[in-house]
Design a protein around this motif. Sequence first.
Motif, short mmCIF file in Angstrom:
data_model
loop_
_atom_site.label_atom_id
_atom_site.label_comp_id
_atom_site.label_asym_id
_atom_site.label_seq_id
_atom_site.Cartn_x
_atom_site.Cartn_y
_atom_site.Cartn_z
N MET A 1 116.19 39.55 30.42
CA MET A 1 115.83 40.99 30.62
C MET A 1 116.07 41.61 29.35
O MET A 1 115.40 42.67 29.02
N SER A 2 117.23 41.34 28.48
CA SER A 2 117.34 42.07 27.20
C SER A 2 116.06 42.14 26.32
O SER A 2 115.77 43.02 25.47
N SER A 3 115.22 40.97 26.24
CA SER A 3 114.15 40.99 25.66
C SER A 3 112.81 41.30 26.22
O SER A 3 111.56 41.14 25.67
N ALA A 4 112.96 41.33 27.52
CA ALA A 4 111.68 41.72 28.40
C ALA A 4 111.37 43.18 28.45
O ALA A 4 112.28 43.98 28.29
N THR A 5 110.01 43.45 28.66
CA THR A 5 109.47 44.78 29.22
C THR A 5 109.87 44.91 30.30
O THR A 5 109.43 44.15 31.31
N LYS A 6 110.56 46.07 30.85
CA LYS A 6 110.86 46.37 32.14
C LYS A 6 110.28 47.36 32.88
O LYS A 6 110.16 48.43 32.39
N ALA A 7 109.61 47.02 34.02
CA ALA A 7 108.63 48.05 34.85
C ALA A 7 109.12 48.10 35.94
O ALA A 7 109.43 47.13 36.87
N LEU A 8 108.86 49.35 36.63
CA LEU A 8 108.89 49.79 37.90
C LEU A 8 107.88 49.92 38.40
O LEU A 8 107.30 51.06 38.03
N VAL A 9 107.51 49.31 39.64
CA VAL A 9 106.17 49.67 40.27
C VAL A 9 106.42 50.24 41.62
O VAL A 9 107.08 49.59 42.35
N LEU A 10 105.77 51.43 41.89
CA LEU A 10 106.04 52.22 43.12
C LEU A 10 104.89 52.31 43.93
O LEU A 10 103.84 52.92 43.58
N GLN A 11 104.95 52.24 45.06
CA GLN A 11 103.74 52.17 46.23
C GLN A 11 103.82 53.39 46.61
O GLN A 11 104.95 54.02 46.72
N GLY A 12 102.43 53.80 47.39
CA GLY A 12 102.69 55.11 48.19
C GLY A 12 103.08 54.92 49.83
O GLY A 12 103.06 53.84 49.96
N GLY A 13 103.43 56.08 50.16
CA GLY A 13 103.95 55.65 51.71
C GLY A 13 104.63 57.28 52.04
O GLY A 13 105.25 57.23 53.02
N GLY A 14 104.36 58.21 51.39
CA GLY A 14 104.53 59.58 51.97
C GLY A 14 106.05 60.02 52.28
O GLY A 14 106.96 59.43 50.98
N ALA A 15 106.56 60.25 53.21
CA ALA A 15 108.01 60.36 53.36
C ALA A 15 108.96 59.14 53.18
O ALA A 15 110.23 59.50 52.74
N LEU A 16 108.30 57.87 53.29
CA LEU A 16 109.25 56.76 53.11
C LEU A 16 109.50 56.60 51.70
O LEU A 16 110.59 55.78 51.12
N SER A 32 120.27 51.35 32.69
CA SER A 32 119.45 52.74 32.62
C SER A 32 118.32 52.54 31.61
O SER A 32 117.46 53.49 31.41
N ASP A 33 118.06 51.50 31.31
CA ASP A 33 117.07 51.06 30.19
C ASP A 33 115.77 50.89 31.00
O ASP A 33 115.81 49.70 31.65
N LEU A 34 114.66 51.48 30.85
CA LEU A 34 113.55 51.31 31.71
C LEU A 34 112.32 51.59 30.77
O LEU A 34 112.16 52.82 30.15
N ASP A 35 111.44 50.60 30.51
CA ASP A 35 110.46 50.74 29.67
C ASP A 35 109.02 51.41 30.32
O ASP A 35 108.19 51.96 29.56
N TRP A 36 108.84 51.13 31.70
CA TRP A 36 107.57 51.37 32.22
C TRP A 36 107.89 51.81 33.67
O TRP A 36 108.46 51.08 34.45
N VAL A 37 107.18 52.97 34.12
CA VAL A 37 107.23 53.22 35.48
C VAL A 37 105.90 53.65 35.98
O VAL A 37 105.11 54.31 35.15
N ALA A 38 105.04 53.07 37.15
CA ALA A 38 103.93 53.05 37.51
C ALA A 38 103.81 53.31 38.96
O ALA A 38 104.62 52.57 39.71
N GLY A 39 102.98 54.34 39.32
CA GLY A 39 103.12 54.72 40.84
C GLY A 39 101.76 55.09 41.45
O GLY A 39 100.64 55.54 40.61
N VAL A 40 101.68 55.16 42.50
CA VAL A 40 100.57 55.70 43.23
C VAL A 40 100.99 56.48 44.47
O VAL A 40 102.06 56.02 44.96
N SER A 41 100.43 57.53 44.58
CA SER A 41 100.62 58.64 45.58
C SER A 41 102.14 59.20 45.54
O SER A 41 102.48 59.49 44.47
N ILE A 42 102.92 58.90 46.65
CA ILE A 42 104.17 59.50 46.59
C ILE A 42 105.12 58.75 45.47
O ILE A 42 105.90 59.15 44.74
#
Length: 387
Positions: A1-16, A32-42
């Motif tokens: 984990m310390s050497s990897a790119t860390k990505a958070l991928v978030l789906q759509g779903g409104g109130a969910l 708390s270390d996050l390199d990339w966050v990607a999302g669609v809709s909500i």
Amino acid sequence: MSSATKALVLQGGGALGSYQGGVYQGLFEQDSDLDWVAGVSIGAINAALIAGNAPRDRVERLVRFWDLLSSGPAQSIPRQLGDRAALNQWSAISAMMLGIPGFFRPRRDPTLLLGGAAPLLSYYDTSPLKATLESLVDFDRINHGKTRLSVGAVNVRTGNSIYFDNKVQKIGVEHIMASCALPPGFAPVSVDGDDYWDGGIVSNTPLQYVLDSHPRSQRLVVLQVDLFSARGAMPTTLSEVAERQKDITFSSRTRMNTDVVAGNVNLQQAVADLIGKLPPRLRDQPSVAALRSQMTSQPIDIIHLIYRDKAYELDSKDYEFSRTTMTEHWEAGARDVRNALSHPEWLQSETASGVTTFDLTEPNVVQVRRPAQNVKASTVRIVKEAT
């Protein structure tokens, strides 16, 4: 984990989407270390709240956003004051009729009486969301900070999917608005002369974009947070039929995309391994060496987390914003990610290349798919102790 790119991928779903807020809170407590966050809709809104704030402020901004959306009179009724299903239904009906604070409001336009012939492009006005994003998101930080942000949308005229990425272009509030402009509720959003709708119309998860855009020379760890579960009981009412249909529509597409992406990367890695076994006179030819480099990938680990608590949920669950429900979603997300991260032995990657997926979608079971020598993924089911 310390050497990897860390990505958070978030789906759509409104109130969910409040579930994703809880997931981020649990994740932040561990790292708390996050390199990339990607999302669609909500997911794009949650992603902007994360990338557009300093790490120490992110959870507080997410809480403020979801508290605002659940602050309407119909959304604030204490659960003790009535039947839970009835309260949820009232919250959803109120959202349709009156809108949601800080998000959208109904258009008061008499031409709506014309029905389908009305010269309008949506039933709701999302200018409240614009004001909310401008107050909670620092777009200068998005465009000059270290965290990469990618949000998906669909070009209305061409029907093609596109991702707005702060590593490619300057991101403004209009890019986030475009990613969650779901028709016919919300109108398309104009960006640089083109008009865009919600990216979930084409694909409800940005996983494909993340894997395609990530340099293969770097290790990647993805936490993919989805809001619709593929598994569910046989429906017994029309409302349950509509809810089940939503789950299957959005979750099956996500699961298929994950399997296809992992299969393609593993196949390419297998070809690269085969090239490596060729005699030097063939392997070292410029064209062959270039092909091998394009197909060789550092290990990719995908941790797949899906919201699965379905108590009291109706077919309106993606626009039911009651405070009680939002709190339950949030707490479920925090609990699920804390449970996963507190047992690192469940998430051990043993491969030197290819894609390994850790499916955390079933209670007390981790399903691991690792690339096998015959290209097809090997599957291991690890039964966990009940917590």
